[in-house]
Structures are given as C-alpha cells and as structure tokens.
Design an enzyme around this catalytic site. Structure first.
Site, short mmCIF file in Angstrom:
data_model
loop_
_atom_site.label_atom_id
_atom_site.label_comp_id
_atom_site.label_asym_id
_atom_site.label_seq_id
_atom_site.Cartn_x
_atom_site.Cartn_y
_atom_site.Cartn_z
N GLU A 108 0.92 -1.29 0.02
CA GLU A 108 -0.04 0.10 -0.03
C GLU A 108 0.99 1.30 -0.03
O GLU A 108 1.69 1.45 0.87
CB GLU A 108 -0.95 -0.05 1.30
CG GLU A 108 -1.62 1.42 1.41
CD GLU A 108 -2.49 1.86 0.23
OE1 GLU A 108 -3.17 1.06 -0.46
OE2 GLU A 108 -2.37 2.94 -0.12
N HIS A 168 -43.71 -6.70 12.07
CA HIS A 168 -44.52 -5.55 12.06
C HIS A 168 -44.08 -4.84 13.42
O HIS A 168 -44.29 -5.48 14.51
CB HIS A 168 -45.96 -5.95 12.10
CG HIS A 168 -46.62 -4.59 12.35
ND1 HIS A 168 -46.99 -3.84 11.02
CD2 HIS A 168 -47.42 -4.11 13.36
CE1 HIS A 168 -47.65 -2.51 11.65
NE2 HIS A 168 -48.16 -2.90 12.96
N LEU A 179 -17.78 -0.24 -6.74
CA LEU A 179 -18.35 -0.34 -5.56
C LEU A 179 -17.59 -1.41 -4.49
O LEU A 179 -17.01 -2.12 -5.08
CB LEU A 179 -19.78 -1.01 -5.61
CG LEU A 179 -20.91 -0.16 -6.51
CD1 LEU A 179 -22.17 -0.95 -6.71
CD2 LEU A 179 -21.26 1.29 -5.69
N GLY A 208 -25.08 12.35 -9.76
CA GLY A 208 -24.78 11.09 -9.14
C GLY A 208 -24.54 10.61 -7.82
O GLY A 208 -24.94 11.64 -7.00
P1 FAD Z 1 -9.40 1.62 -3.75
O1 FAD Z 1 -10.30 1.37 -2.47
O2 FAD Z 1 -9.29 2.78 -4.41
O3 FAD Z 1 -7.98 1.18 -3.02
C1 FAD Z 1 -6.98 1.14 -3.86
C2 FAD Z 1 -5.74 1.05 -2.90
O4 FAD Z 1 -4.51 1.01 -3.65
C3 FAD Z 1 -5.62 2.36 -2.47
O5 FAD Z 1 -5.27 2.62 -1.10
C4 FAD Z 1 -4.22 3.34 -3.26
O6 FAD Z 1 -3.48 3.99 -2.52
C5 FAD Z 1 -3.56 1.83 -3.46
N1 FAD Z 1 -2.46 1.86 -4.75
C6 FAD Z 1 -3.06 2.17 -5.81
N2 FAD Z 1 -1.77 2.28 -6.77
C7 FAD Z 1 -0.70 1.58 -5.85
C8 FAD Z 1 0.48 1.29 -5.94
N3 FAD Z 1 1.04 1.30 -7.28
N4 FAD Z 1 1.28 0.54 -5.08
C9 FAD Z 1 0.54 0.65 -3.73
N5 FAD Z 1 -0.64 0.83 -3.47
C10 FAD Z 1 -1.24 1.48 -4.44
N6 FAD Z 1 -18.67 2.13 -2.71
C11 FAD Z 1 -19.82 1.57 -1.84
O7 FAD Z 1 -19.95 0.36 -2.19
N7 FAD Z 1 -20.44 2.20 -0.90
C12 FAD Z 1 -20.26 3.49 -0.68
O8 FAD Z 1 -20.99 4.06 0.26
C13 FAD Z 1 -19.31 4.07 -1.55
N8 FAD Z 1 -19.20 5.64 -0.89
C14 FAD Z 1 -18.01 6.30 -1.76
C15 FAD Z 1 -17.98 7.52 -1.15
C16 FAD Z 1 -17.15 8.20 -2.06
C17 FAD Z 1 -16.89 9.75 -1.65
C18 FAD Z 1 -16.05 7.73 -2.93
C19 FAD Z 1 -15.06 8.51 -3.53
C20 FAD Z 1 -16.18 6.35 -3.11
C21 FAD Z 1 -17.39 5.57 -2.51
N9 FAD Z 1 -17.63 4.41 -3.08
C22 FAD Z 1 -18.47 3.57 -2.24
C23 FAD Z 1 -16.82 3.49 -3.82
C24 FAD Z 1 -15.59 2.72 -3.25
O9 FAD Z 1 -14.87 3.54 -2.51
C25 FAD Z 1 -14.57 1.94 -4.37
O10 FAD Z 1 -15.49 1.36 -5.00
C26 FAD Z 1 -13.78 1.15 -3.63
O11 FAD Z 1 -13.00 1.65 -2.64
C27 FAD Z 1 -12.93 0.24 -4.83
O12 FAD Z 1 -12.08 -0.62 -3.73
P2 FAD Z 1 -10.58 -0.71 -4.62
O13 FAD Z 1 -10.21 -1.90 -3.60
O14 FAD Z 1 -10.92 -1.58 -6.02
O15 FAD Z 1 -9.79 0.32 -4.65
P1 NAD Z 2 -21.30 8.69 -11.07
O1 NAD Z 2 -21.19 7.84 -12.08
O2 NAD Z 2 -22.32 8.15 -9.88
O3 NAD Z 2 -21.97 10.08 -11.38
C1 NAD Z 2 -21.65 11.05 -12.17
C2 NAD Z 2 -22.67 11.94 -12.55
O4 NAD Z 2 -22.15 12.96 -13.35
C3 NAD Z 2 -23.37 11.25 -13.40
O5 NAD Z 2 -24.79 11.44 -13.27
C4 NAD Z 2 -23.33 11.88 -15.07
O6 NAD Z 2 -24.33 12.12 -15.76
C5 NAD Z 2 -22.77 13.28 -14.61
N1 NAD Z 2 -21.91 13.68 -15.48
C6 NAD Z 2 -20.96 13.30 -16.43
N2 NAD Z 2 -20.13 14.30 -17.06
C7 NAD Z 2 -20.83 15.34 -16.77
C8 NAD Z 2 -20.76 16.77 -17.13
N3 NAD Z 2 -19.96 17.05 -18.30
N4 NAD Z 2 -21.53 17.53 -16.61
C9 NAD Z 2 -22.39 17.40 -15.77
N5 NAD Z 2 -22.61 16.39 -15.31
C10 NAD Z 2 -21.67 15.34 -15.70
O7 NAD Z 2 -20.12 9.08 -10.37
P2 NAD Z 2 -19.59 9.67 -9.00
O8 NAD Z 2 -20.69 10.35 -8.24
O9 NAD Z 2 -18.37 10.78 -9.53
O10 NAD Z 2 -19.11 8.82 -8.06
C11 NAD Z 2 -17.98 7.85 -8.69
C12 NAD Z 2 -18.11 6.45 -8.26
O11 NAD Z 2 -18.04 6.19 -6.74
C13 NAD Z 2 -19.44 5.89 -8.54
O12 NAD Z 2 -19.17 4.88 -9.90
C14 NAD Z 2 -20.11 5.15 -7.72
O13 NAD Z 2 -20.31 3.94 -7.82
C15 NAD Z 2 -18.84 5.31 -6.57
N6 NAD Z 2 -19.52 5.79 -5.25
C16 NAD Z 2 -20.39 4.89 -4.69
C17 NAD Z 2 -21.26 5.35 -3.50
C18 NAD Z 2 -22.17 4.51 -2.98
O14 NAD Z 2 -22.38 3.33 -3.38
N7 NAD Z 2 -23.20 5.01 -2.22
C19 NAD Z 2 -20.85 6.69 -3.08
C20 NAD Z 2 -20.21 7.41 -3.90
C21 NAD Z 2 -19.33 7.10 -4.78
#
Ligand code: FAD
Ligand code: NAD
Length: 467
Positions: A33, A445, A320, A183
C-alpha cells in the site's frame, strides 16, 4: 528477497479482502500500500467518511427541524461545529483503518508500505522514502482502485474547485456549493452540505439524476431533494469553471443551448472516477489495459499474463466496495483451486441520502429494452405504520417480476433504511424467488421491510393489504 504465494497491490476493500481470503486458504501473502494507512479509497476518503458526515449532518437536521415535533425542546441555538464534525469523521476513519491493520496481523499477512511497481511478471519493486525493496510472488493481484475524474477544461485547485476527497474535510460550510454531476457522490455530499446550511445547486448533463438507476427512483429522489431545497439544473452541459478570488463561476449550456451562469464559493466536481494504474509499470509485466484504461481481465479476473489478476475499481464493472470485495474472494478461491462464482446481475446499488435509495437487478428501462414481459408491484412508504411513527413518509418499494413465471427481476426502492432493506431482495433473487414467495413470507411488524412484502403482494394480483 521475500517470497510469497500471493502479493496484492492496493489495500482497499478489494485488496485487503483478497489478502485475508488468500491467507485463510493457506497462502503466504503480502499486501502493498502506497499510503501510510490501509483501507484504500473506501475507508479513507470514500464510503466510511462520507457516511460519517451523512450521519452527523442528519442528526443536526433532525435537531433543528424535527425535534420540536417529537416533543424535544432544545434551549438555546443549535449550531454546527464543523471542526468537531470533521474530527469525529476522522476518528471513525482511523478506527476502521486500524481495524484492517489488526486483521492483517491476525491473518499473518506481510504489509509493505510503499509504491508497488512491476519489475517483471513475478517481481514487484516497493519504493518508499527513496529506498527500493523487491519481493517475489507466484501470483499477483492488482487492486489499485480509482481516482476522481474531471473534465478537460476544469482546473481542480483542491481549495474551492474540489473533488470528494476535499469535500470530506472542508474548514467552512460553503455558502453556495455548486455540484457538477448528479450521481452518487454529488447527491450524498450535496445533501451533507445542504443540511449544514449551504445553498446547493446540482448541474447534471443527463435529463435525470442518478441516471443509471430505475427512472422512478430518479424522479422520487429529486422530488424529495427539491423539497429539501436542493436545486437542479438537468440536461446542462458544463463548459467552463473559473475561480475568481473566493468565487467560483460555472458556465453551462442548457437544453436549448442557452448559457447559464452560476456563481458559488465552492464547486464539487463529481463526474465519475477513473481506474488508477499510474506508477504500476504494467509494461514491465506485459499486462494490457482495455480501451477505457482499465486493466483488461477475463471471466476469472485474470489479465493477459496468467499469474496476474485484477479486481475492484481498476477493472470493468460497478465501482463499488462490495463488488471489489466479492472479486477479492473470487480470485483467492480460484488460486486455491476452488470454483467460486459472482452473480454480477445481483450486486446492489445504494445511495445513502435520506431517504436512502437502493436497487438490485434489472431496471424497468432495461426490461423494456430487452423486450421482457414484466409486471410491476409498488407500495408507498407513507402507508406503513413504521414510517408514520418515524415521520419518514417519502418513497416506495417497486418490484418488477416476470409476467409469466412471477420470478423477481428487479427491486427498486426509496425510503428510510433502504440500504439495509435491499439485502432481502438480493437474497430472494439469489434464490430465484417469485413475487409470490416474498408475499407469503412473514415480515415483522412494524418495520419498513413490510413495504417489500406489500409490493410483492401488489405484484401478484394487486392484493396489497395496506394501500
Ligand atoms: P481502492 O479502495 O481505491 O483502493 C486502492 C488502493 O490501492 C489505494 O489505497 C491506493 O493507495 C493503492 N494503490 C494504488 N496504486 C498503488 C501502487 N502502485 N502501489 C501501492 N498501492 C497502490 N462504494 C460503496 O460500495 N459504497 C459506498 O457507500 C461508497 N461511497 C463512496 C464515497 C466516496 C466519496 C467515494 C469516492 C467512493 C465511494 N464508494 C463507495 C466507492 C468505493 O470507495 C470503491 O468502489 C472502492 O474503494 C474500490 O475498492 P478497490 O479495492 O478497488 O480500490
Ligand atoms: P457517478 O457515475 O455516480 O455520477 C456522475 C454523474 O455525473 C452522472 O450522473 C453523469 O451523468 C454526470 N456527468 C458526467 N459528465 C458530466 C458533465 N460534463 N456535466 C455534468 N454532469 C456530468 O459518479 P460519482 O458520483 O463521481 O461517483 C464515482 C463512483 O464512486 C461511482 O461509480 C460510484 O459507484 C462510487 N460511489 C458509490 C457510492 C455508493 O455506493 N453509495 C457513493 C459514492 C461513490
């Protein structure tokens, strides 16, 4: 040189789960990491901190808007202490990332902090503070996740023109937050700041918010968020974002091609995320990307190099955490010679606004496109005793079932605790339940879950009891 059966690059929900499952199955495992804390995007700047702020802001909103009606009087003014709110969020993040450290130790997984890059298909260089260590692994799992993407003309200054990462640690409540992208991130974090007192304007390119979900969910959520005084500019094409001192000016063209100018003090850019492979030196191992910059994998999540796998946000599919986790388990079990399976059609999607939005399976739009003969059962949350007790009246549960066989094909819901309710739909659909099966199961319920039973009753001969 340290030698391993498996090395996992990246410690997000994909990577750390893969590492644990590999270790459980008897493989000598390492995880690499680049940051000092484990847990990836999800634990550090994603799922967990965003939910912590959603919870805190929800408490605040309840206190100022609903406590009085519940008969709770607060003498004096209720105020937001953003510094404390952000500090609590950070505490929650630390508890979770430390939890992963503990799990690594418990499972005897070697943790290497540093940037991992391929030396060749079985060796990884790990670079930290100018020093490089090389490890050898028979199998390697790429789990490097994703980073926020942006638009080509936007200069993210990370102060006022920001991504979700900065939005999780602001030092002040914005006066007017302009959100580009309606989104998941835009709506969750938009709602946080709306509750804390910001004016929030969402600018969305498509003609509806959460455009990949069932259209009925988009409509209901937008109706509720509008009631909460969030503003929406749909079908707007953003063309410029400029910073002038403390002001951010967003210019977009509306549906008719007319220019709309919005002025705020912060602009959150959340138009999706991009797979992250920077610094991995994939060429050295010969690993190929697909046309969208994701690591290309086959059905076994194997790259074109047979001992190298990839999972999570860095490959195709929903970005996700729970999808990444399932993929981590799948690869570990494949490596152990097992025959695991993921049903990608049944990965639930959730938006953690309040009311929550949750869905699994096919949307109505998809069924129409595929020419499937389907029926709809729907039940409004406001007809539940439980919803009236908590005053969470918005939303509904909608069940789509095959017209001939009654098999449940999709479940879509908006309402209180839908993030948890969707698990019932996933279970039912994994067992290929019919709407009748759900309709005949006893639901406690009073619960919000009764809406699922009632929607199933509605889907089968319109025999819902309470509507
Ligand atoms: P990541 O969690 O992105 O982890 C990748 C890791 O790899 C990082 O720690 C990075 O530092 C490390 N890494 C990268 N390159 C290298 C390298 N070369 N060497 C060593 N380490 C490296 N998903 C949900 O299901 N529910 C949610 O409620 C949700 N909320 C979100 C809210 C926000 C604001 C955001 C941004 C995302 C959210 N997501 C949510 C999406 C979710 O965070 C991601 O889908 C998930 O973290 C992906 O997991 P991953 O293991 O693929 O990658
Ligand atoms: P998203 O794909 O959910 O939403 C992006 C939105 O931006 C879409 O509605 C799209 O139509 C719009 N968009 C794209 N280009 C645009 C433009 N030029 N102008 C205006 N609108 C535009 O992406 P996000 O909200 O950035 O989240 C990123 C990823 O993180 C998602 O794929 C999501 O799965 C993951 N995430 C998941 C959760 C959760 O599971 N609750 C929470 C946060 C993030």
């Amino acid at each position: 040189m340290n030698q391993y059966d498996v090395a996992v690059i990246g410690s997000g929900p994909g990577g750390y789960v893969a590492a644990i499952r590999c270790a459980q199955l008897g493989m000598k495992t390492a995880i690499i990491e680049k940051y000092d804390t484990l847990g990836g995007t999800c634990l550090n700047v994603g799922c967990i901190p965003s939910k912590a702020l959603l919870d805190s802001s929800h408490h605040y909103e309840d206190a100022i808007k609903h406590f009085a009606e519940h008969g709770i009087d607060i003498p004096g003014e209720v105020k937001v202490n953003l510094k404390q709110m952000i500090a609590r969020k950070q505490d929650v993040v630390e508890q979770n990332t430390k939890g992963i450290e503990f799990l690594m130790g418990k499972n005897k997984i070697d943790v290497h902090h540093g940037l991992g890059s391929f030396k060749d298909a079985t060796h990884i260089n790990i670079e930290k503070d100018g020093k490089t260590e090389t490890i050898e692994a028979k199998n390697i799992i790429i789990a490097t996740g994703s980073k926020p993407s942006t638009l080509p003309f936007i200069q993210l200054d990370k102060e006022r023109i920001i991504t979700s990462t900065e939005a999780l640690k602001l030092k002040e409540v914005p006066k007017h937050l302009i959100v580009i992208g309606g989104g998941v991130i835009g709506l969750e974090l938009g709602q946080v700041y709306k509750r804390l007192g910001s004016e929030v304007t969402v600018v969305e390119y498509m003609d509806r918010i959460i455009p990949t979900m069932d259209a009925a969910l988009s409509k209901e959520l937008m109706k509720v968020l509008k009631k909460q005084k969030m503003s929406f500019n749909l079908s707007h094409k953003v063309k410029a974002v400029e910073r002038k001192g403390k002001e951010v000016i967003v210019k977009a063209d509306d549906k008719k091609g007319e220019e709309v100018v919005l002025t705020g003090d912060y602009c959150l850019v959340c138009v999706g995320r991009r797979p992250y492979t920077d610094g991995l030196n994939l060429e050295a191992a010969g690993v190929k990307l697909d046309d969208r910059g994701r690591v290309a994998v086959n059905d076994h999540l194997q790259t074109n190099v047979s001992n190298i796998y990839a999972i999570g946000d860095v490959i195709k599919g929903a970005m996700l955490a729970h999808k990444a986790e399932e993929e981590g388990v799948l690869v570990a079990e494949l490596l152990a010679g097992q025959k695991p399976h993921i049903n990608y059609d049944l990965i639930p999607g959730v938006v953690y606004t309040w009311p929550e939005v949750a869905a699994v399976g096919k949307t109505e739009e998809q069924l129409k496109e595929e020419g499937v003969d389907y029926k709809v059962g729907q039940f409004p949350m406001r007809a539940l005793g439980r919803s009236r007790a908590s005053m969470d009246l918005d939303g509904f549960v909608k069940i789509l079932a095959d017209k001939k066989t009654d098999e449940v094909l999709g479940v879509h819901m908006v309402g209180a605790r839908c993030a948890d309710l969707i698990a019932e739909a996933v279970t039912a659909m994994e067992f290929r339940a019919s709407a009748e099966d759900i309709a005949r199961m006893s639901h406690a319920h009073p619960t919000y879950a009764e809406a699922v039973k009632e929607a199933a009753l509605d889907a089968t001969d319109k025999r819902s009891i309470h509507s």
